[in-house]
Structures are given as structure tokens and as C-alpha cells.
Design a protein around this motif. Structure first.
Motif, PDB file in Angstrom:
ATOM      1  N   UNK A   1      -5.351   6.480 -17.232  1.00 45.28           N
ATOM      2  CA  UNK A   1      -5.176   5.030 -17.118  1.00 45.28           C
ATOM      3  C   UNK A   1      -6.230   4.372 -16.238  1.00 45.28           C
ATOM      4  N   UNK A   2      -6.849   5.143 -15.359  1.00 41.21           N
ATOM      5  CA  UNK A   2      -7.867   4.599 -14.472  1.00 41.21           C
ATOM      6  C   UNK A   2      -8.546   5.722 -13.711  1.00 41.21           C
TER       7      UNK A   2
ATOM      8  N   UNK B   1     -15.341   2.023 -10.598  1.00 39.18           N
ATOM      9  CA  UNK B   1     -13.890   1.846 -10.642  1.00 39.18           C
ATOM     10  C   UNK B   1     -13.541   1.309 -12.023  1.00 39.18           C
ATOM     11  N   UNK B   2     -12.629   1.958 -12.716  1.00 37.58           N
ATOM     12  CA  UNK B   2     -12.261   1.519 -14.065  1.00 37.58           C
ATOM     13  C   UNK B   2     -10.760   1.664 -14.261  1.00 37.58           C
TER      14      UNK B   2
ATOM     15  N   UNK C   1      -2.047  -3.431  -9.808  1.00 34.71           N
ATOM     16  CA  UNK C   1      -2.523  -2.885  -8.544  1.00 34.71           C
ATOM     17  C   UNK C   1      -3.188  -1.533  -8.648  1.00 34.71           C
ATOM     18  N   UNK C   2      -3.403  -1.050  -9.866  1.00 33.82           N
ATOM     19  CA  UNK C   2      -3.960   0.291 -10.027  1.00 33.82           C
ATOM     20  C   UNK C   2      -5.377   0.385  -9.467  1.00 33.82           C
ATOM     21  N   UNK C   3      -6.205  -0.636  -9.677  1.00 30.69           N
ATOM     22  CA  UNK C   3      -7.563  -0.611  -9.138  1.00 30.69           C
ATOM     23  C   UNK C   3      -7.580  -0.590  -7.625  1.00 30.69           C
ATOM     24  N   UNK C   4      -6.728  -1.403  -7.011  1.00 34.37           N
ATOM     25  CA  UNK C   4      -6.635  -1.404  -5.558  1.00 34.37           C
ATOM     26  C   UNK C   4      -6.119  -0.090  -5.013  1.00 34.37           C
TER      27      UNK C   4
END
Length: 327
Positions: free
Chosen positions: A240-241, A262-263, A272-275
Motif C-alpha cells: 500500500x505504500x 515516499x509513495x 495518514x499512511x505517508x506521515x
């Protein structure tokens, strides 16, 4: 007397001697990056300026037919201006309406000029060049097309106050983090490539990179990767990331990591997955003894810039330039 020459092979370029200001560039990039043309300006046997052109397969720009200029170098302003004028005319002859650069074919490779250097030394894999080179382009009629920045988190010992809540929220939602499996590197790269295509497809000047080119780009980094600094977020075995960080090998203190990529899959955005990935990789870097983190090469309008601003200030700024072409 200076002359212009169309170079067709790396061997042909190797028969010429670069000016001292152009030394160190790997002519094998002509084979790897497959430009549509490579031009040099030379005097006797010395190359005074060089660049490559792409017009057949280039990043899209709405309502335009772009041509791309990369692999740029010039020993002096006059040589640079002469070459840039020539190649802009060459792109116009191919039907291009705008020239974009510096860019080595696409945004997966090196592109951008440094516009504000700041006090920090160059970091590993950062585009770097003599400060005069952007002025060559501006004198040749190029203006700013896009702006970028790198940020610096100067203190990895400072705990992110948002992390406990993100841990609880995303773990409860079924997300799990793991590190990169170096013993299955190509398979891991394949999954990262597929997610990158989905995550970056709406980015400015995005152009899909074939899997084989992506693997060729990242395989040389394998020996320099610490798998503890590459985190993959999965849910139900689906990627997912991810966040890709690596040590700054140019810094003698060996105290800095570079958060390079970052993806997050578009369907997973906004939760909030990127953070979470950014906070976790910085936490892990701090546990490994690193003191600082560079958030590298973000477009000013990108969400990753807003995440970076939670941790520090911009340390460097960059520009991508363009020039309107007339046939």
C-alpha cells in the motif's frame, strides 16, 4: 574556431577531450538513457559544451509538445548559449513547442538545477553543478517551469508526537510495516515499481518507466542500501505504500539519512499512511545512530513537502526551466 557536432555513440564522444569543467561525466549515459540526439560544441579536439535531446518519448505537458534537454555541461557562458540556441532550433525542427530542462530524459533520472544552495554540502544522489550553469539557460531565454526543495530534519532524537496515534490507528486498520528483503531484491523492486506507477501517475511531468529500466536504475544501489531504512506498508499482503531512505554516503560524519522516495497507493491516500511511513523511518534511523534526515527533492506543490515541514525547514531549492520554441 568552435564547431558543432552531432555525436552518435559513446565511443565517438570518447574520441574528444572534455574541457576541465566537463570532466567526470560518464559518456555511457548515452547508451543507458537513449537520447534522440547528443550535441557538442568543440574547439579543435576539446569539448566546450554538451547536451542530449529527447523528443520521441518525453514526459507529457498539457497542450504542448515538449522536447527535453539533459546531460548538460558548458565550460563558459558563451559556449553554453551557442549550444542551447542550436539545440532549441533542433527541437523546434522536430515539431516541439517547448524545451524543458535540465532533465536526463525523464523525471526518474537526474533533473533540475539548484537555485538556492544554502549552507549544507551536497548529499548523495543530489543533482549538483557549477552555479553558473542555470545562468547560461536564463541568458538563452529559459524561465522557471517548476520549483522544488529539499528539507532537513536536524534532530532525529526528537520524538514525533503524532506517531503513537498513527501507530494505533493504522495498526488497527490492518496495516503492517516490514523492512526490505535484500535476498529477494528484484522481486521487491518489481512490487515497488508497480506501486510507484500508481502513486506517481498524477505527478507533474510523470512518464511511466518500463520495469526493466526501473530495475537497471536501482540495482546499482543494492550494496548501499540498509534494508532497515526501506519500509513497506502492507495490508492483506498487498503493498500500500513505501518509504525509501539510505545513508548520505557523501557526508563524512555518516550521521545523516536521505529520505529519497515516499509513495502511497492513491486508494490508500488521506489516512495518514505517508506521515506514518515518514515518522517510522526517521524513528528507525535515530535508533541506528543517525542524527539528521534530508527529505530529498520534493516538488513544492506535493503532499510530501507538507509532511516534511513538520520536521524542519528547507535546506535547498531547485528549478526546472523551459523555453517557448518557434519553428
Amino acid at each position: 574556431m568552435t564547431r558543432l557536432k552531432h555525436i552518435r555513440t559513446a565511443a565517438e564522444l570518447a574520441s574528444l577531450t572534455p574541457a576541465p569543467e566537463l570532466a567526470g561525466w560518464d559518456a555511457n549515459a548515452l547508451e543507458h538513457h537513449r537520447p534522440d540526439a547528443h550535441w557538442v560544441l568543440f574547439d579543435r579536439n576539446t569539448v566546450l559544451a554538451r547536451c542530449s535531446l529527447w523528443w520521441r518519448t518525453v514526459p507529457p505537458l498539457p497542450d504542448e509538445r515538449p522536447g527535453v534537454i539533459g546531460h548538460y555541461g558548458a565550460a563558459d557562458a558563451e559556449s553554453g548559449r551557442t549550444l542551447l540556441e542550436h539545440v532549441c532550433n533542433a527541437l523546434a525542427d522536430q515539431g516541439c513547442t517547448v524545451a524543458i530542462g535540465p532533465m536526463d530524459g525523464n523525471t526518474w533520472r537526474s533533473f533540475r538545477f539548484v537555485s538556492e544552495r544554502g549552507d549544507e554540502t551536497p548529499f548523495f544522489m543530489e543533482p549538483w553543478h557549477p552555479p553558473e550553469w542555470p545562468r547560461h539557460w536564463q541568458a538563452a531565454g529559459f524561465d522557471t517551469l517548476a520549483r522544488y526543495r529539499s528539507g532537513l530534519n536536524p534532530d532525529l532524537t526528537h520524538a514525533d508526537p503524532h506517531l503513537p496515534a498513527l501507530d494505533a490507528k493504522l495498526t488497527a486498520a490492518g496495516y503492517r510495516l516490514r523492512t526490505l528483503r535484500l535476498d529477494d531484491f528484484d522481486t521487491e523492486l518489481g512490487r515497488i515499481h508497480r506501486l510507484s506507477l500508481s502513486s506517481f501517475r498524477d505527478n507533474f511531468l510523470y512518464d511511466a518507466m518500463p520495469a526493466e529500466d526501473f530495475l537497471a536504475l536501482y540495482r546499482p544501489l543494492r550494496a548501499r542500501i540498509n534494508p532497515e531504512l526501506v519500509l513497506l506498508a502492507e495490508r492483506d499482503d498487498e503493498l500500500c505504500g513505501f518509504v525509501f531512505a539510505l545513508p548520505d554516503l557523501l557526508r563524512s560524519q555518516q550521521d545523516t539519512v536521505i529520505v529519497k522516495t515516499l509513495a502511497v497507493h492513491p486508494e490508500q491516500g488521506g489516512n495518514g499512511l505517508g506521515g506514518w511511513l515518514t515518522a517510522k523511518v526517521q524513528q528507525r534511523a535515530g535508533e541506528l545512530g543517525y542524527r539528521r534526515a534530508v527529505h530529498a527533492l520534493m516538488v513544492d506543490a506535493n503532499r510530501s513537502r507538507r509532511i516534511s515541514e513538520r520536521y524542519g525547514e528547507p535546506m535547498r531549492r531547485y528549478v526546472l526551466l523551459c523555453r517557448r520554441l518557434t519553428s
